[in-house]
Design an enzyme around this catalytic site. Structure first.
Site, short mmCIF file in Angstrom:
data_model
loop_
_atom_site.label_atom_id
_atom_site.label_comp_id
_atom_site.label_asym_id
_atom_site.label_seq_id
_atom_site.Cartn_x
_atom_site.Cartn_y
_atom_site.Cartn_z
N CYS A 92 0.76 -1.26 -0.22
CA CYS A 92 0.42 0.08 -0.11
C CYS A 92 0.75 1.17 -0.20
O CYS A 92 1.42 1.08 -0.89
CB CYS A 92 -0.85 -0.09 1.31
SG CYS A 92 -2.19 1.71 1.47
N ASP A 123 -10.27 -2.84 -5.69
CA ASP A 123 -9.54 -1.92 -4.19
C ASP A 123 -9.47 -0.80 -4.90
O ASP A 123 -10.11 0.02 -6.56
CB ASP A 123 -8.48 -2.41 -5.30
CG ASP A 123 -6.67 -1.90 -3.89
OD1 ASP A 123 -7.40 -0.38 -4.34
OD2 ASP A 123 -5.73 -2.13 -4.04
N HIS A 161 -8.17 -4.81 -0.96
CA HIS A 161 -7.19 -4.12 -0.47
C HIS A 161 -6.44 -4.50 1.18
O HIS A 161 -7.29 -4.27 1.53
CB HIS A 161 -7.33 -2.27 -0.77
CG HIS A 161 -6.20 -1.46 -0.56
ND1 HIS A 161 -5.34 -1.46 -1.18
CD2 HIS A 161 -5.69 -1.33 0.14
CE1 HIS A 161 -4.42 -0.42 -0.85
NE2 HIS A 161 -4.59 -0.56 0.15
#
Length: 244
Positions: A134, A179, A211
């Site tokens: 991320c 996501d 995600h």
């Protein structure tokens, strides 16, 4: 953009049980988790760049698993002690955009560069790889312009097409079907850019996960657990090939 800025999904997920075997030390002026293979070898070092939740049990256990595969892993605090608090400790008025303002590239890049310098000085590795989850994925992408030998990212955020265009080293990406940061359109744009520059790359899309799955999934859910483990294996295979 090749992926959107971090959002609420970056702060959610499950904490995983287990006892890390590495140690937290001061390294290049940053609190850093370091874990080594049984051999103690520092010939191949992985720089692990976390999501906004920073150093916690989940990435420590992931780092330990990479160490079991022969790598010394260095995971610095990218946030100078100001990581996003875990959900159980987060105040109701916490605002991610306000937090992000305090952790822009001009704050984060100097930390990473100091840590990289210390890795080279202290460990003298033959090869250096980096992996980012991320938030950390942006900086792995940047490092692939020439600072490291290979990179891996999972559900990336904040990456720009210009950063992708500058990639010189091999890059593997684990993507989630659901996501809002690395959307299908942005994923396809990333594929097109990497193909355009003739990069060495791999993108694997995992269905039925969201995600954050590679770090914060629900391990009680068989498919989520399998997907997390496969994403890890993707990274291991990638580094085994490109850090040989």
């Amino acid at each position: 953009m090749a992926s959107n800025p971090p959002g609420e999904c970056c702060m959610k997920g499950f904490m995983h049980e287990g006892t890390p075997v590495g140690e937290v030390v001061q390294f290049a002026e940053a609190e850093t988790y370091i874990t080594k293979p049984a051999s103690g070898s520092t010939e191949k070092v992985l720089l692990l760049l976390t999501d906004v939740l920073g150093i916690n049990n989940n990435p420590k256990l992931i780092a330990d698993d990479f160490a079991k595969n022969g790598y010394t892993v260095v995971m610095p605090d990218l946030f100078a002690g100001d990581k996003v608090p875990p959900q159980a400790e987060r105040k109701p008025d916490f605002q991610l955009p306000e937090w992000l303002e305090k952790h822009q590239p001009h704050h984060v890049i100097p930390i990473i560069q100091k840590v990289l310098g210390q890795i080279r000085a202290e460990f003298n590795p033959r090869k250096i790889g980096a992996l980012g989850y991320c938030f950390g994925a942006k900086y792995v992408t940047q490092l692939l312009a020439g600072d490291i030998d290979a990179g891996y990212t999972a559900h990336p955020s904040f990456v720009t097409l210009d950063e992708l265009a500058a990639v010189k080293g091999p890059l593997a990406i684990s993507a989630a079907e659901t996501d809002s940061l690395f959307t299908p359109d942005l994923r396809h744009a990333s594929e097109a850019k990497l193909a355009e520059i003739k990069a060495t790359y791999q993108i694997i899309l995992f269905s039925g996960v969201e995600h954050g799955f590679a770090v914060r999934c629900d391990l009680k859910d068989e498919w989520q657990r399998w997907s997390k483990e496969e994403a890890f294996c993707q990274a291991v295979r990638w580094f085994k090939l490109h850090l040989a």
